[in-house]
Design a protein around this motif. Structure first.
Motif, PDB file in Angstrom:
ATOM      1  N   PHE A 125       0.828  -1.211   0.000  1.00  0.00           N
ATOM      2  CA  PHE A 125       0.000   0.000   0.000  1.00  0.00           C
ATOM      3  C   PHE A 125       0.858   1.255   0.000  1.00  0.00           C
ATOM      4  O   PHE A 125       0.604   2.187  -0.773  1.00  0.00           O
ATOM      5  N   ARG A 126       1.889   1.301   0.837  1.00  0.00           N
ATOM      6  CA  ARG A 126       2.689   2.530   0.926  1.00  0.00           C
ATOM      7  C   ARG A 126       3.462   2.788  -0.354  1.00  0.00           C
ATOM      8  O   ARG A 126       3.678   3.921  -0.751  1.00  0.00           O
ATOM      9  N   THR A 127       3.875   1.712  -1.058  1.00  0.00           N
ATOM     10  CA  THR A 127       4.561   1.898  -2.331  1.00  0.00           C
ATOM     11  C   THR A 127       3.592   2.450  -3.370  1.00  0.00           C
ATOM     12  O   THR A 127       3.929   3.375  -4.118  1.00  0.00           O
ATOM     13  N   ALA A 128       2.391   1.886  -3.416  1.00  0.00           N
ATOM     14  CA  ALA A 128       1.375   2.386  -4.340  1.00  0.00           C
ATOM     15  C   ALA A 128       0.979   3.812  -3.990  1.00  0.00           C
ATOM     16  O   ALA A 128       0.685   4.623  -4.876  1.00  0.00           O
ATOM     17  N   LEU A 129       1.008   4.140  -2.706  1.00  0.00           N
ATOM     18  CA  LEU A 129       0.644   5.493  -2.277  1.00  0.00           C
ATOM     19  C   LEU A 129       1.626   6.525  -2.816  1.00  0.00           C
ATOM     20  O   LEU A 129       1.234   7.617  -3.238  1.00  0.00           O
ATOM     21  N   SER A 130       2.925   6.187  -2.821  1.00  0.00           N
ATOM     22  CA  SER A 130       3.907   7.140  -3.362  1.00  0.00           C
ATOM     23  C   SER A 130       3.667   7.359  -4.851  1.00  0.00           C
ATOM     24  O   SER A 130       3.782   8.481  -5.350  1.00  0.00           O
ATOM     25  N   SER A 131       3.316   6.298  -5.575  1.00  0.00           N
ATOM     26  CA  SER A 131       2.990   6.446  -6.999  1.00  0.00           C
ATOM     27  C   SER A 131       1.753   7.321  -7.176  1.00  0.00           C
ATOM     28  O   SER A 131       1.656   8.096  -8.140  1.00  0.00           O
ATOM     29  N   SER A 132       0.815   7.218  -6.236  1.00  0.00           N
ATOM     30  CA  SER A 132      -0.427   7.984  -6.321  1.00  0.00           C
ATOM     31  C   SER A 132      -0.187   9.478  -6.176  1.00  0.00           C
ATOM     32  O   SER A 132      -1.012  10.283  -6.607  1.00  0.00           O
ATOM     33  N   CYS A 133       0.933   9.867  -5.544  1.00  0.00           N
ATOM     34  CA  CYS A 133       1.256  11.290  -5.434  1.00  0.00           C
ATOM     35  C   CYS A 133       1.382  11.922  -6.814  1.00  0.00           C
ATOM     36  O   CYS A 133       1.105  13.122  -6.994  1.00  0.00           O
ATOM     37  N   LEU A 134       1.803  11.134  -7.808  1.00  0.00           N
ATOM     38  CA  LEU A 134       1.870  11.609  -9.191  1.00  0.00           C
ATOM     39  C   LEU A 134       0.572  11.311  -9.939  1.00  0.00           C
ATOM     40  O   LEU A 134       0.103  12.115 -10.738  1.00  0.00           O
ATOM     41  N   LEU A 135      -0.027  10.167  -9.665  1.00  0.00           N
ATOM     42  CA  LEU A 135      -1.252   9.771 -10.355  1.00  0.00           C
ATOM     43  C   LEU A 135      -2.357  10.813 -10.203  1.00  0.00           C
ATOM     44  O   LEU A 135      -3.058  11.148 -11.161  1.00  0.00           O
ATOM     45  N   VAL A 136      -2.530  11.342  -8.994  1.00  0.00           N
ATOM     46  CA  VAL A 136      -3.628  12.279  -8.759  1.00  0.00           C
ATOM     47  C   VAL A 136      -3.435  13.590  -9.500  1.00  0.00           C
ATOM     48  O   VAL A 136      -4.382  14.377  -9.626  1.00  0.00           O
ATOM     49  N   LYS A 137      -2.220  13.853 -10.003  1.00  0.00           N
ATOM     50  CA  LYS A 137      -1.950  15.086 -10.743  1.00  0.00           C
ATOM     51  C   LYS A 137      -2.197  14.935 -12.242  1.00  0.00           C
ATOM     52  O   LYS A 137      -2.170  15.932 -12.970  1.00  0.00           O
ATOM     53  N   ARG A 138      -2.422  13.713 -12.709  1.00  0.00           N
ATOM     54  CA  ARG A 138      -2.531  13.490 -14.142  1.00  0.00           C
ATOM     55  C   ARG A 138      -3.867  13.980 -14.697  1.00  0.00           C
ATOM     56  O   ARG A 138      -4.921  13.798 -14.091  1.00  0.00           O
TER      57      ARG A 138
END
Length: 463
Positions: A125-138
């Protein structure tokens, strides 16, 4: 103070039930922590907060074939130690593979134990969460393509559905064979309650699984990659997952993509082809983009610069240097400097970058009034140089220099271009993992578990 003990099943129960607001809180907390981590090591950065992220300690056992990693971390909220055991790089292939397993122990700032948490789901989850920091900006997140069917793949897709489910129409899963894991990952998505799917907006999302066993696999692989707005690579691979030409050719680069690689974590492992990384960093030398829609940042985004340079096989093989990498925490500065995110124009169909973005060269400076203006010859400043220069200029603020206003305007102009790159361009994110992530996410999981009365609570716990 009480001690919360959470099993993997209990961690999963807390995370699967997250509302959009709770998931967004996780993203904000991790972004803030990564911001402090990155900027505290720069001139004028960090706001006085202290972050300690020592190198991990690794122990290999020739007897069991296991590798155990000890990852300490500390920030203003407390400190933590994560201990994880996996199959070693030289493990006997005849032995059963050791599924990554371990725990995270959380402490208050003064050392009182606060939580003991199983690390299996927490790590994914925490690894996916770091990726989500960029995903939510797309700007466009309609089609996801994910390599792998393990927990990392599941949580990268699951978090994307939580945060952007109302826009996601297709999820393409690619695996080396149609294994039990491949069946299980589909079952997990189908098992999500209908009410949850409707709340998150992905009740009509189409899921598919592709393996090399399909006779037309090369063509279908290419179609899935080219169609993707976001590509998640979540496999412990030691070779490229696809040919670079699929995404580096003229036609494929007509739209920007977010490409996330988190599966490889040693110098001998890699998922992304070398040419893909080299193309993404070429703009850093002041060169022009290959195609007007191929907005790039001249950098590869990483979670930790030190870790990526020593542990990430793709970065090492491509021989990228620190000036071609930018930490995820540094990009948060774009939002922090202005106090709020600016509204950016999006393309009409979400499939290609707008005409205005095609004119950007975010690595260049114009001598006629700001960076990246059309017609600029390009000064060739790298993304990392920009952050370093901006930190120095902020440190010198208030010194009475006449050019302070012009410097600020140039910084803001380049920040706008960087923000557009993050939103619409070709962005590659490589993560090798940070103990700090476990600390931040672990603390938040414990807080929510207490609110929802999940797990075992030992009252008046004393060490």
């Amino acid at each position: 103070m009480s001690l919360t003990i959470l099993s993997d099943e209990q961690v999963r129960a807390v995370l699967e039930s997250l509302t959009y607001e709770e998931a967004e809180t996780f993203v904000d907390k991790l972004r803030s922590a990564l911001y402090v981590y990155s900027t505290s090591r720069q001139p004028g950065g960090g706001g006085g907060e202290i972050v300690h992220q020592p190198e991990r300690t690794v122990i290999h056992s020739k007897v069991t074939g296991a590798t155990t990693l000890f990852m300490p971390s500390a920030n203003a909220a407390g400190h933590a130690v994560k201990v994880v055991t996996v199959s070693g790089p030289d493990a006997d292939p005849s032995r059963p593979t050791i599924t990554p397993t371990g725990s995270v122990t959380l402490y208050s700032p003064v050392g009182t134990p606060m939580g003991f948490v199983h690390a299996k789901t927490l790590t994914a989850f925490r690894t996916a969460l770091s990726s989500s920091c960029l995903l939510v900006k797309r700007a466009s997140v309609q089609t996801l393509t994910v390599f792998g069917t393990g927990l990392q793949a599941y949580w990268h897709v699951r978090l994307a559905l939580m945060l952007r489910g109302h826009t996601i129409k297709h999820v393409n899963i690619i695996n080396r064979r149609f294994s039990d894991n491949a069946k299980d990952i589909l079952k997990k998505f189908y098992a999500v309650a209908k009410a949850t799917k409707e709340r998150e907006g992905w009740e009509s999302t189409h899921f598919s699984v592709l393996t090399p066993g399909y006779g037309d696999y090369p063509r279908l692989l290419t179609e899935n990659l080219v169609a993707a707005d976001v590509i998640f690579c979540c496999t412990p691979s030691t070779e490229d997952l696809f040919d670079a030409e699929i995404l580096t050719n003229h036609q494929a680069r007509r739209k920007g993509r977010l490409i996330v690689a988190i599966g490889s974590y040693t110098p001998r492992m890699r998922e992304l082809p070398r040419e893909l990384l080299l193309q993404a960093t070429r703009a850093g030398s002041g060169g022009r983009h290959f195609h007007k829609h191929a907005t790039e940042g001249g950098a590869v985004v990483v979670d930790t610069l030190d870790g990526a340079l020593t542990e990430a096989g793709e970065i090492i093989e491509a021989r990228l240097d620190p000036n071609q990498l930018v930490e995820l925490g540094e990009l948060v500065m774009l939002r922090r400097l202005r106090g709020e995110e600016r509204s950016l124009a999006t393309s009409g169909d979400g499939e290609s970058v707008s005409e205005s973005l095609g004119k950007l060269d975010i690595n260049s400076e114009s001598s006629s009034g700001g960076p990246g203006r059309p017609g600029s010859d390009g000064g060739g400043i790298s993304v990392r140089d920009f952050f370093h220069k901006r930190s120095l200029s902020r440190t010198a603020a208030g010194d009475g220099k006449d050019d302070k206003g012009e410097q600020q305007r140039q910084d803001e102009g380049r920040e706008d271009h960087l923000a557009r790159w993050i939103r619409d361009g070709n962005v590659i994110y490589k993560s090798v993992g940070l103990g700090l992530m476990d600390l931040v996410v672990g603390m938040e999981v414990v807080r929510l578990a207490r609110e929802k009365r999940v797990g075992s609570l030992v009252e008046n716990f004393s060490s």
